[in-house]
Design a protein around this motif. Structure first.
Motif, PDB file in Angstrom:
ATOM      1  N   ILE A  43       3.880   7.811   0.335  1.00 49.26           N
ATOM      2  CA  ILE A  43       4.883   8.096   1.366  1.00 49.26           C
ATOM      3  C   ILE A  43       4.405   9.193   2.318  1.00 49.26           C
ATOM      4  N   ARG A  44       3.100   9.427   2.340  1.00 56.09           N
ATOM      5  CA  ARG A  44       2.559  10.376   3.303  1.00 56.09           C
ATOM      6  C   ARG A  44       2.833   9.894   4.728  1.00 56.09           C
ATOM      7  N   GLU A  45       2.857  10.855   5.660  1.00 56.47           N
ATOM      8  CA  GLU A  45       3.124  10.498   7.058  1.00 56.47           C
ATOM      9  C   GLU A  45       2.088   9.497   7.562  1.00 56.47           C
ATOM     10  N   ARG A  46       0.820   9.743   7.248  1.00 56.11           N
ATOM     11  CA  ARG A  46      -0.234   8.767   7.567  1.00 56.11           C
ATOM     12  C   ARG A  46      -0.785   8.248   6.243  1.00 56.11           C
ATOM     13  N   SER A  47      -0.139   7.245   5.761  1.00 55.36           N
ATOM     14  CA  SER A  47      -0.481   6.662   4.464  1.00 55.36           C
ATOM     15  C   SER A  47      -1.457   5.510   4.683  1.00 55.36           C
ATOM     16  N   TYR A  48      -2.645   5.637   4.124  1.00 51.13           N
ATOM     17  CA  TYR A  48      -3.648   4.580   4.311  1.00 51.13           C
ATOM     18  C   TYR A  48      -3.296   3.325   3.520  1.00 51.13           C
ATOM     19  N   SER A  49      -2.604   3.481   2.411  1.00 52.00           N
ATOM     20  CA  SER A  49      -2.157   2.280   1.694  1.00 52.00           C
ATOM     21  C   SER A  49      -1.109   1.536   2.518  1.00 52.00           C
ATOM     22  N   ARG A  50      -0.270   2.281   3.245  1.00 47.62           N
ATOM     23  CA  ARG A  50       0.705   1.623   4.126  1.00 47.62           C
ATOM     24  C   ARG A  50      -0.007   0.946   5.293  1.00 47.62           C
ATOM     25  N   LEU A  51      -1.004   1.613   5.882  1.00 49.88           N
ATOM     26  CA  LEU A  51      -1.731   1.015   7.001  1.00 49.88           C
ATOM     27  C   LEU A  51      -2.476  -0.246   6.559  1.00 49.88           C
ATOM     28  N   LEU A  52      -3.065  -0.211   5.365  1.00 51.71           N
ATOM     29  CA  LEU A  52      -3.751  -1.393   4.856  1.00 51.71           C
ATOM     30  C   LEU A  52      -2.755  -2.511   4.564  1.00 51.71           C
ATOM     31  N   THR A  53      -1.594  -2.140   4.058  1.00 53.44           N
ATOM     32  CA  THR A  53      -0.542  -3.125   3.807  1.00 53.44           C
ATOM     33  C   THR A  53      -0.086  -3.779   5.109  1.00 53.44           C
ATOM     34  N   MET A  54       0.022  -2.999   6.163  1.00 48.53           N
ATOM     35  CA  MET A  54       0.439  -3.553   7.453  1.00 48.53           C
ATOM     36  C   MET A  54      -0.609  -4.526   7.999  1.00 48.53           C
ATOM     37  N   GLU A  55      -1.898  -4.230   7.772  1.00 47.58           N
ATOM     38  CA  GLU A  55      -2.937  -5.174   8.170  1.00 47.58           C
ATOM     39  C   GLU A  55      -2.805  -6.468   7.375  1.00 47.58           C
ATOM     40  N   ALA A  56      -2.525  -6.333   6.090  1.00 48.43           N
ATOM     41  CA  ALA A  56      -2.332  -7.522   5.253  1.00 48.43           C
ATOM     42  C   ALA A  56      -1.138  -8.335   5.742  1.00 48.43           C
ATOM     43  N   ALA A  57      -0.079  -7.648   6.138  1.00 44.49           N
ATOM     44  CA  ALA A  57       1.115  -8.338   6.645  1.00 44.49           C
ATOM     45  C   ALA A  57       0.799  -9.122   7.909  1.00 44.49           C
ATOM     46  N   PRO A  72       9.129   2.566   0.134  1.00 47.85           N
ATOM     47  CA  PRO A  72       9.495   3.221  -1.123  1.00 47.85           C
ATOM     48  C   PRO A  72      10.199   4.565  -0.967  1.00 47.85           C
ATOM     49  N   ARG A  73      10.325   5.060   0.248  1.00 44.65           N
ATOM     50  CA  ARG A  73      11.011   6.344   0.437  1.00 44.65           C
ATOM     51  C   ARG A  73      12.466   6.217  -0.002  1.00 44.65           C
ATOM     52  N   GLY A  74      12.890   7.141  -0.835  1.00 45.37           N
ATOM     53  CA  GLY A  74      14.269   7.139  -1.312  1.00 45.37           C
ATOM     54  C   GLY A  74      14.476   6.357  -2.596  1.00 45.37           C
ATOM     55  N   SER A 105      -2.210   0.295  -3.577  1.00 46.20           N
ATOM     56  CA  SER A 105      -2.000   1.684  -4.000  1.00 46.20           C
ATOM     57  C   SER A 105      -3.205   2.549  -3.666  1.00 46.20           C
ATOM     58  N   PRO A 106      -2.976   3.810  -3.335  1.00 49.33           N
ATOM     59  CA  PRO A 106      -4.091   4.752  -3.355  1.00 49.33           C
ATOM     60  C   PRO A 106      -4.542   4.966  -4.807  1.00 49.33           C
ATOM     61  N   MET A 112      -3.473   4.277 -10.292  1.00 50.49           N
ATOM     62  CA  MET A 112      -2.486   4.029  -9.241  1.00 50.49           C
ATOM     63  C   MET A 112      -1.524   5.208  -9.168  1.00 50.49           C
ATOM     64  N   THR A 113      -0.809   5.326  -8.069  1.00 50.22           N
ATOM     65  CA  THR A 113       0.121   6.444  -7.923  1.00 50.22           C
ATOM     66  C   THR A 113       1.419   6.188  -8.686  1.00 50.22           C
ATOM     67  N   GLY A 114       2.135   7.270  -8.963  1.00 46.28           N
ATOM     68  CA  GLY A 114       3.453   7.137  -9.577  1.00 46.28           C
ATOM     69  C   GLY A 114       4.425   6.391  -8.688  1.00 46.28           C
ATOM     70  N   ILE A 115       4.264   6.524  -7.377  1.00 47.36           N
ATOM     71  CA  ILE A 115       5.125   5.812  -6.428  1.00 47.36           C
ATOM     72  C   ILE A 115       4.943   4.310  -6.569  1.00 47.36           C
ATOM     73  N   MET A 116       3.693   3.885  -6.749  1.00 43.03           N
ATOM     74  CA  MET A 116       3.420   2.458  -6.945  1.00 43.03           C
ATOM     75  C   MET A 116       4.002   1.975  -8.269  1.00 43.03           C
ATOM     76  N   LYS A 117       3.769   2.745  -9.310  1.00 47.49           N
ATOM     77  CA  LYS A 117       4.241   2.336 -10.634  1.00 47.49           C
ATOM     78  C   LYS A 117       5.757   2.307 -10.698  1.00 47.49           C
ATOM     79  N   ALA A 118       6.418   3.234 -10.015  1.00 45.20           N
ATOM     80  CA  ALA A 118       7.881   3.263 -10.025  1.00 45.20           C
ATOM     81  C   ALA A 118       8.468   1.994  -9.426  1.00 45.20           C
TER      82      ALA A 118
END
Length: 240
Positions: A43-57, A72-74, A105-106, A112-118
């Motif tokens: 959930i970082r402001e510039r999350s590379y896992s999010r950017l990679l996910t957006m490319e996949a999308a 995953p925020r919240g 996940s990063p 993997m991160t706890g955010i991913m596992k959650a």
């Protein structure tokens, strides 16, 4: 070597089915666009896992898919709140809706991160008669801050198997991810990018191949036997 049921005394004959290619004849073919849920683990402001996910999308949409990305925020820690929490309901509804998933996940502390596992932990193996992940396709990807690693994707493969998903053979691991995205947050041309294209293409193909037959592919002898035993017990009680 040839065997018959007479050689298998522990088998419940009524629930033992011999698979043949004829079982796939007559299976309907869905006409709607394949549906994909994408999860990322930061959930970082510039999350590379999010950017990679957006490319996949973008790639899945270009192939003709319908895509949803879960934010995953919240999302609370697993079991810290009732499963009626808004974010939990949103995630589970998307899991039920989807026919395939991408987990990205990063790698943090070699995992993997706890955010991913959650997020994965909030998706149950079953919800009443619904199995949110069983028989659905899965692609796994990771980003690393240093040299290329496969710890996170290997862990997610184990979880995908546990969630009874069809995890595709290909995968993506992007090393030194901070070098792989430009100022517009788009992934640069590279062998890493080409691999992401390969993974999404393979995921799309596997989803087309399996989504209509997944109920048959995941039909199990043990579960048929258990269901038959429950029905038999109920019928015996009805006769009392």
């Amino acid at each position: 070597m040839s065997h018959s049921l007479s050689d298998l005394p522990n088998i419940a004959a009524g629930e033992f089915q011999v698979p043949t290619t004829k079982d796939f004849i007559g299976v309907g073919s869905s006409s709607h666009r394949p549906r994909f849920l994408l999860l990322y683990g930061s959930i970082r402001e510039r999350s590379y896992s999010r950017l990679l996910t957006m490319e996949a999308a973008r790639l899945l949409e270009a192939f003709g898919g319908e895509v949803r990305i879960f934010d995953p925020r919240g999302l609370p820690l697993p079991d810290s709140v009732p499963d009626t929490h808004q974010k939990v309901v949103e995630l589970r509804d998307l899991a039920n809706w989807s026919e395939g998933m991408v987990w990205c996940s990063p790698e943090r502390h070699g995992a993997m991160t706890g955010i991913m596992k959650a997020q994965i932990d909030w998706i149950p193996l079953s919800q009443g008669a619904i199995r949110p992940t069983q028989g659905k396709t899965l692609a796994v990807m990771e980003v690393s801050g240093g040299s290329q690693s496969f710890n996170a994707v290997n862990q997610m493969r184990v979880l995908g198997r546990w969630m009874r998903m069809l995890t595709i053979p290909n995968q993506s691991s992007v090393a030194k991810a901070y070098q792989e995205f430009d100022d517009a947050d788009r992934m640069k041309a590279s062998p890493y990018y080409d691999r992401v294209v390969d993974v999404m293409e393979e995921l799309f193909k596997f989803t087309l191949l399996t989504r209509d037959v997944s109920p048959y592919l995941t039909d199990r002898y043990s579960e048929r036997r258990e269901a038959a035993a429950v029905l038999s017990k109920r019928m015996s009680q009805d006769r009392l």
